[in-house]
Design a protein around this motif. Structure first.
Motif, PDB file in Angstrom:
ATOM      1  N   ALA A  21       0.825  -1.205   0.000  1.00 43.98           N
ATOM      2  CA  ALA A  21       0.000   0.000   0.000  1.00 43.98           C
ATOM      3  C   ALA A  21       0.859   1.255   0.000  1.00 43.98           C
ATOM      4  O   ALA A  21       0.564   2.237  -0.711  1.00 43.98           O
ATOM      5  N   GLN A  22       1.922   1.253   0.779  1.00 36.39           N
ATOM      6  CA  GLN A  22       2.809   2.414   0.842  1.00 36.39           C
ATOM      7  C   GLN A  22       3.512   2.640  -0.488  1.00 36.39           C
ATOM      8  O   GLN A  22       3.681   3.784  -0.930  1.00 36.39           O
ATOM      9  N   ALA A  23       3.929   1.550  -1.133  1.00 40.20           N
ATOM     10  CA  ALA A  23       4.612   1.674  -2.429  1.00 40.20           C
ATOM     11  C   ALA A  23       3.661   2.210  -3.493  1.00 40.20           C
ATOM     12  O   ALA A  23       4.047   3.045  -4.319  1.00 40.20           O
ATOM     13  N   LEU A  24       2.419   1.733  -3.473  1.00 38.32           N
ATOM     14  CA  LEU A  24       1.440   2.239  -4.426  1.00 38.32           C
ATOM     15  C   LEU A  24       1.155   3.724  -4.180  1.00 38.32           C
ATOM     16  O   LEU A  24       1.016   4.510  -5.127  1.00 38.32           O
ATOM     17  N   GLU A  25       1.063   4.111  -2.923  1.00 37.15           N
ATOM     18  CA  GLU A  25       0.847   5.518  -2.599  1.00 37.15           C
ATOM     19  C   GLU A  25       2.013   6.374  -3.085  1.00 37.15           C
ATOM     20  O   GLU A  25       1.821   7.483  -3.594  1.00 37.15           O
ATOM     21  N   GLY A  29       1.665   9.172  -5.821  1.00 36.17           N
ATOM     22  CA  GLY A  29       2.039  10.530  -5.448  1.00 36.17           C
ATOM     23  C   GLY A  29       3.064  11.136  -6.390  1.00 36.17           C
ATOM     24  O   GLY A  29       3.102  12.354  -6.579  1.00 36.17           O
ATOM     25  N   ALA A  30       3.894  10.288  -6.991  1.00 31.90           N
ATOM     26  CA  ALA A  30       4.925  10.780  -7.908  1.00 31.90           C
ATOM     27  C   ALA A  30       4.397  10.980  -9.315  1.00 31.90           C
ATOM     28  O   ALA A  30       5.047  11.650 -10.133  1.00 31.90           O
ATOM     29  N   ALA A  31       3.232  10.407  -9.609  1.00 36.47           N
ATOM     30  CA  ALA A  31       2.689  10.457 -10.967  1.00 36.47           C
ATOM     31  C   ALA A  31       2.159  11.853 -11.291  1.00 36.47           C
ATOM     32  O   ALA A  31       1.242  12.344 -10.637  1.00 36.47           O
ATOM     33  N   ALA A  43      10.303   5.368  -7.150  1.00 32.89           N
ATOM     34  CA  ALA A  43       9.587   5.749  -5.931  1.00 32.89           C
ATOM     35  C   ALA A  43       9.135   4.522  -5.162  1.00 32.89           C
ATOM     36  O   ALA A  43       9.237   4.459  -3.927  1.00 32.89           O
ATOM     37  N   ALA A  44       8.635   3.516  -5.892  1.00 29.62           N
ATOM     38  CA  ALA A  44       8.210   2.276  -5.235  1.00 29.62           C
ATOM     39  C   ALA A  44       9.408   1.500  -4.695  1.00 29.62           C
ATOM     40  O   ALA A  44       9.346   0.927  -3.596  1.00 29.62           O
ATOM     41  N   PHE A 116      -5.789   5.174 -11.964  1.00 24.56           N
ATOM     42  CA  PHE A 116      -6.136   6.579 -11.747  1.00 24.56           C
ATOM     43  C   PHE A 116      -5.759   7.380 -12.982  1.00 24.56           C
ATOM     44  O   PHE A 116      -5.048   6.892 -13.870  1.00 24.56           O
ATOM     45  N   THR A 117      -6.247   8.611 -13.037  1.00 25.94           N
ATOM     46  CA  THR A 117      -5.951   9.502 -14.149  1.00 25.94           C
ATOM     47  C   THR A 117      -4.862  10.491 -13.747  1.00 25.94           C
ATOM     48  O   THR A 117      -4.843  10.996 -12.625  1.00 25.94           O
ATOM     49  N   VAL A 118      -3.961  10.753 -14.668  1.00 21.67           N
ATOM     50  CA  VAL A 118      -2.925  11.772 -14.475  1.00 21.67           C
ATOM     51  C   VAL A 118      -3.436  13.079 -15.080  1.00 21.67           C
ATOM     52  O   VAL A 118      -3.805  13.125 -16.255  1.00 21.67           O
ATOM     53  N   GLY A 119      -3.483  14.120 -14.270  1.00 17.31           N
ATOM     54  CA  GLY A 119      -3.946  15.404 -14.774  1.00 17.31           C
ATOM     55  C   GLY A 119      -5.452  15.440 -14.939  1.00 17.31           C
ATOM     56  O   GLY A 119      -6.200  15.004 -14.056  1.00 17.31           O
ATOM     57  N   THR A 120      -5.914  15.930 -16.068  1.00 17.70           N
ATOM     58  CA  THR A 120      -7.338  16.147 -16.320  1.00 17.70           C
ATOM     59  C   THR A 120      -8.024  14.838 -16.703  1.00 17.70           C
ATOM     60  O   THR A 120      -7.669  14.238 -17.720  1.00 17.70           O
ATOM     61  N   PRO A 121      -8.999  14.369 -15.925  1.00 19.59           N
ATOM     62  CA  PRO A 121      -9.639  13.091 -16.241  1.00 19.59           C
ATOM     63  C   PRO A 121     -10.684  13.201 -17.340  1.00 19.59           C
ATOM     64  O   PRO A 121     -11.348  14.226 -17.486  1.00 19.59           O
ATOM     65  N   ARG A 122     -10.800  12.141 -18.113  1.00 21.48           N
ATOM     66  CA  ARG A 122     -11.910  12.010 -19.060  1.00 21.48           C
ATOM     67  C   ARG A 122     -13.086  11.367 -18.325  1.00 21.48           C
ATOM     68  O   ARG A 122     -12.890  10.398 -17.566  1.00 21.48           O
ATOM     69  N   PRO A 123     -14.314  11.854 -18.540  1.00 21.61           N
ATOM     70  CA  PRO A 123     -15.463  11.235 -17.869  1.00 21.61           C
ATOM     71  C   PRO A 123     -15.573   9.731 -18.122  1.00 21.61           C
ATOM     72  O   PRO A 123     -15.893   8.970 -17.212  1.00 21.61           O
TER      73      PRO A 123
END
Length: 255
Positions: A21-25, A29-31, A43-44, A116-123
């Motif tokens: 969980a920490q590695a994924l976070e 967080g770096a993305a 980072a992981a 997850f989406t990086v930046g602006t997500p598409r609906p």
């Protein structure tokens, strides 16, 4: 052979799950736009190194793979479903990224993934990601003593099919313990009341993966690892390591 874990083993696996969980976070967080996939892997790696954990991904080579996996996370971007290899690709605004990570602590493994989406997500991407999350929750809720793996697969598949998504038939979850991949296989579709019976001490990785566009078809990149949607649509992937207990399902890779 299916291994049933003791309660002490479940507690030990929880420690591995915390590191996952920490590695994924850390990777999430770096993305950011402009960051490379190599940087997310680093980072992981830092989390695993500081926790004294090993990576079950690094150097892993199943029968289908032409080369050992070279990283501690899988980074699957946009139309990549799973097993994407971190490289120098720089993330762009609107990318849909799935990150899969494992850790081994004191001989016990944990495995989880998040999209997850990086930046602006598409609906449309938000709906796809949310569907995999809901399917994971449904699969976990079905993973109770006395149920069967078909119940878990049915819970996952019902969410995906109702939402109109494809589900790759050849890939799904798995048992986990001393090794990252153990018996039994955990399908993302199934028939209620069928399949391996669930009992206290069984630990499985539940991991729905859905494909936009409704097709189940996928192709494999030349690297022999990365799976992509055949229609070029986007994909999302969610996963937790889950222990079956008399007190209900216990997600071992929650933060």
């Amino acid at each position: 052979m299916v291994e049933i874990k003791t309660d002490a083993a479940l507690d030990a696996m929880r420690e591995a799950g915390r590191v996952v969980a920490q590695a994924l976070e850390a990777a999430r967080g770096a993305a950011a736009v402009g960051v490379t996939l190599h940087e997310l892997d680093e980072a992981a790696r830092t989390v695993l190194r500081e926790a004294g954990a090993d990576s079950p991904f690094l150097g892993y080579r199943p029968q289908f793979a032409p080369t050992p996996f070279p990283a501690v996370i899988c980074t699957s971007v946009n139309d990549a479903i799973v097993h994407g290899i971190p490289d120098g690709y720089r993330l762009r605004d609107g990318d849909l990224l799935s990150v899969d990570c494992g850790a081994v602590v004191d001989g016990w493994a944990g495995d989880a993934a998040v999209s997850f989406t990086v930046g602006t997500p598409r609906p449309a991407d938000e709906r796809l990601i949310e569907a995999t999350r809901r399917a994971l929750e449904a699969g976990i809720a079905a993973a109770v003593v006395g149920a069967r793996l078909g119940d878990v697969g049915h819970a996952i598949g019902s969410v995906g099919r109702t939402a109109g998504y494809g589900i790759p038939a050849d890939f799904g979850g798995h048992g986990i313990g001393r090794r990252m991949h153990e018996d039994p296989p955990v399908p993302n579709e199934g028939r209620p009341g069928r399949g391996f019976p669930l009992r206290h001490g069984l630990v499985i990785a539940i991991e729905p993966m859905f494909l936009a566009g409704g097709s189940d078809a996928y192709v494999t990149d030349d690297d022999g690892w990365t799976l992509r949607t055949a229609n070029g649509g986007r994909a999302a992937h969610s996963e937790h390591t889950v222990a079956i207990t008399e007190d209900g399902p216990r997600a071992l890779t929650l933060p």
